[in-house]
Scaffold this motif. Structure first.
Motif, PDB file in Angstrom:
ATOM      1  N   GLU A  45     -25.208  43.999  41.694  1.00  0.00           N
ATOM      2  CA  GLU A  45     -26.323  44.932  41.489  1.00  0.00           C
ATOM      3  C   GLU A  45     -27.664  44.204  41.472  1.00  0.00           C
ATOM      4  OE1 GLU A  45     -23.605  44.857  39.346  1.00  0.00           O
ATOM      5  OE2 GLU A  45     -22.589  46.573  40.242  1.00  0.00           O
ATOM      6  N   ASN A  46     -27.666  43.001  40.892  1.00  0.00           N
ATOM      7  CA  ASN A  46     -28.895  42.200  40.830  1.00  0.00           C
ATOM      8  C   ASN A  46     -28.913  41.066  41.853  1.00  0.00           C
ATOM      9  OD1 ASN A  46     -30.364  43.461  38.584  1.00  0.00           O
ATOM     10  ND2 ASN A  46     -28.526  42.912  37.431  1.00  0.00           N
ATOM     11  N   GLY A  47     -27.863  40.970  42.665  1.00  0.00           N
ATOM     12  CA  GLY A  47     -27.799  39.923  43.678  1.00  0.00           C
ATOM     13  C   GLY A  47     -27.714  38.524  43.091  1.00  0.00           C
ATOM     14  N   LEU A  48     -26.961  38.383  41.975  1.00  0.00           N
ATOM     15  CA  LEU A  48     -26.884  37.106  41.276  1.00  0.00           C
ATOM     16  C   LEU A  48     -25.447  36.680  41.007  1.00  0.00           C
ATOM     17  CD1 LEU A  48     -29.548  37.770  38.488  1.00  0.00           C
ATOM     18  CD2 LEU A  48     -29.866  36.402  40.567  1.00  0.00           C
ATOM     19  N   ALA A  49     -25.256  35.377  40.938  1.00  0.00           N
ATOM     20  CA  ALA A  49     -24.055  34.771  40.360  1.00  0.00           C
ATOM     21  C   ALA A  49     -24.553  33.857  39.253  1.00  0.00           C
ATOM     22  CB  ALA A  49     -23.271  33.994  41.404  1.00  0.00           C
ATOM     23  N   ARG A  50     -23.723  33.686  38.229  1.00  0.00           N
ATOM     24  CA  ARG A  50     -24.133  32.889  37.078  1.00  0.00           C
ATOM     25  C   ARG A  50     -23.028  31.927  36.657  1.00  0.00           C
ATOM     26  NH1 ARG A  50     -25.578  38.186  36.170  1.00  0.00           N
ATOM     27  NH2 ARG A  50     -27.803  38.599  35.880  1.00  0.00           N
ATOM     28  N   VAL A  51     -23.454  30.737  36.248  1.00  0.00           N
ATOM     29  CA  VAL A  51     -22.564  29.720  35.705  1.00  0.00           C
ATOM     30  C   VAL A  51     -23.189  29.264  34.393  1.00  0.00           C
ATOM     31  CG1 VAL A  51     -21.606  27.398  36.026  1.00  0.00           C
ATOM     32  CG2 VAL A  51     -21.844  28.938  37.998  1.00  0.00           C
ATOM     33  N   ILE A  52     -22.431  29.321  33.293  1.00  0.00           N
ATOM     34  CA  ILE A  52     -22.926  28.770  32.041  1.00  0.00           C
ATOM     35  C   ILE A  52     -22.450  27.334  31.940  1.00  0.00           C
ATOM     36  CG2 ILE A  52     -23.187  30.967  30.832  1.00  0.00           C
ATOM     37  CD1 ILE A  52     -20.503  30.475  29.452  1.00  0.00           C
ATOM     38  N   THR A  53     -23.324  26.469  31.408  1.00  0.00           N
ATOM     39  CA  THR A  53     -22.994  25.049  31.347  1.00  0.00           C
ATOM     40  C   THR A  53     -23.904  24.340  30.357  1.00  0.00           C
ATOM     41  OG1 THR A  53     -22.552  23.091  32.710  1.00  0.00           O
ATOM     42  CG2 THR A  53     -24.533  24.381  33.243  1.00  0.00           C
ATOM     43  N   ASN A  54     -23.650  23.072  30.147  1.00  0.00           N
ATOM     44  CA  ASN A  54     -24.454  22.239  29.272  1.00  0.00           C
ATOM     45  C   ASN A  54     -25.676  21.723  30.031  1.00  0.00           C
ATOM     46  OD1 ASN A  54     -25.323  19.668  27.893  1.00  0.00           O
ATOM     47  ND2 ASN A  54     -23.694  20.308  26.502  1.00  0.00           N
ATOM     48  N   LYS A  55     -26.826  21.725  29.390  1.00  0.00           N
ATOM     49  CA  LYS A  55     -28.059  21.308  30.061  1.00  0.00           C
ATOM     50  C   LYS A  55     -28.045  19.843  30.488  1.00  0.00           C
ATOM     51  CE  LYS A  55     -30.793  20.303  25.908  1.00  0.00           C
ATOM     52  NZ  LYS A  55     -31.975  20.750  25.146  1.00  0.00           N
ATOM     53  N   HIS A  56     -27.118  19.055  29.947  1.00  0.00           N
ATOM     54  CA  HIS A  56     -27.043  17.632  30.290  1.00  0.00           C
ATOM     55  C   HIS A  56     -26.055  17.344  31.426  1.00  0.00           C
ATOM     56  CE1 HIS A  56     -29.517  16.879  26.820  1.00  0.00           C
ATOM     57  NE2 HIS A  56     -28.654  17.544  26.054  1.00  0.00           N
ATOM     58  N   SER A  57     -25.501  18.375  32.053  1.00  0.00           N
ATOM     59  CA  SER A  57     -24.486  18.174  33.098  1.00  0.00           C
ATOM     60  C   SER A  57     -25.109  17.693  34.406  1.00  0.00           C
ATOM     61  CB  SER A  57     -23.700  19.461  33.338  1.00  0.00           C
ATOM     62  OG  SER A  57     -24.532  20.431  33.949  1.00  0.00           O
ATOM     63  N   ARG A  58     -24.295  17.052  35.212  1.00  0.00           N
ATOM     64  CA  ARG A  58     -24.727  16.585  36.533  1.00  0.00           C
ATOM     65  C   ARG A  58     -25.139  17.757  37.412  1.00  0.00           C
ATOM     66  NH1 ARG A  58     -27.671  13.846  39.084  1.00  0.00           N
ATOM     67  NH2 ARG A  58     -27.178  12.338  37.472  1.00  0.00           N
ATOM     68  N   LYS A  59     -24.420  18.884  37.321  1.00  0.00           N
ATOM     69  CA  LYS A  59     -24.756  20.037  38.162  1.00  0.00           C
ATOM     70  C   LYS A  59     -26.154  20.563  37.847  1.00  0.00           C
ATOM     71  CE  LYS A  59     -21.416  22.718  35.465  1.00  0.00           C
ATOM     72  NZ  LYS A  59     -20.743  21.544  34.901  1.00  0.00           N
ATOM     73  N   VAL A  60     -26.524  20.572  36.572  1.00  0.00           N
ATOM     74  CA  VAL A  60     -27.879  20.985  36.178  1.00  0.00           C
ATOM     75  C   VAL A  60     -28.896  19.980  36.719  1.00  0.00           C
ATOM     76  CG1 VAL A  60     -29.439  21.296  34.217  1.00  0.00           C
ATOM     77  CG2 VAL A  60     -27.177  22.362  34.201  1.00  0.00           C
ATOM     78  N   ALA A  61     -28.611  18.704  36.579  1.00  0.00           N
ATOM     79  CA  ALA A  61     -29.521  17.676  37.099  1.00  0.00           C
ATOM     80  C   ALA A  61     -29.721  17.824  38.599  1.00  0.00           C
ATOM     81  CB  ALA A  61     -28.980  16.281  36.764  1.00  0.00           C
TER      82      ALA A  61
END
Length: 134
Positions: A45-61
């Motif tokens: 409906e909003n055209g989004l996918a979401r992943v919750i994670t730790n702000k210190h993860s490699r994926k966030v970096a």
């Protein structure tokens, strides 16, 4: 097969509501792909996918390293002959209401509320493409 990420069809959407672990692919600063297992929620409906994670993860970096325009990423899930991929541009969201909403969506899909984490952030993906065979 390509599909509209905002209007995916019943079988595609149903597949994304089932319990499946997924992969998230982000670009490392050197351009090589970084692939990790994650839980993903899909919000056509909003055209989004979401992943919750730790702000210190490699994926966030990796997402942050792409700059303020975001990183081109993909999430994928597979179950025998069925598969589905969502592609888009990811940004990091830290607002408490956005994180709480993402946690609620995760709990609904995966049947459990994740442990509290003061370092939790959301990788929010503005979807540009969907494909698969579901």
């Amino acid at each position: 097969m390509a599909t509209d990420p905002r209007n995916p069809g019943d079988s595609y959407l149903s597949f994304w509501r089932e319990y499946h672990m997924c992969t998230l692919t982000t670009p490392r600063p050197n351009g090589t792909p970084h692939v990790v297992a994650v839980g993903v929620t899909y919000d056509p409906e909003n055209g989004l996918a979401r992943v919750i994670t730790n702000k210190h993860s490699r994926k966030v970096a990796n997402v942050l390293a792409a700059g303020p325009e975001g990183a081109k990423v993909a999430v994928c899930q597979v179950d025998k002959g069925r598969w589905a991929t969502l592609e888009g541009v990811a940004v990091i969201r830290t607002e408490a209401d956005v994180v709480a909403d993402a946690v609620d969506r995760y709990a609904e899909r995966y049947g459990r509320v994740p442990a509290p984490n003061p370092d939790r952030v959301v990788i929010e993906i503005a979807l540009t493409r969907a494909m698969g065979r579901a």
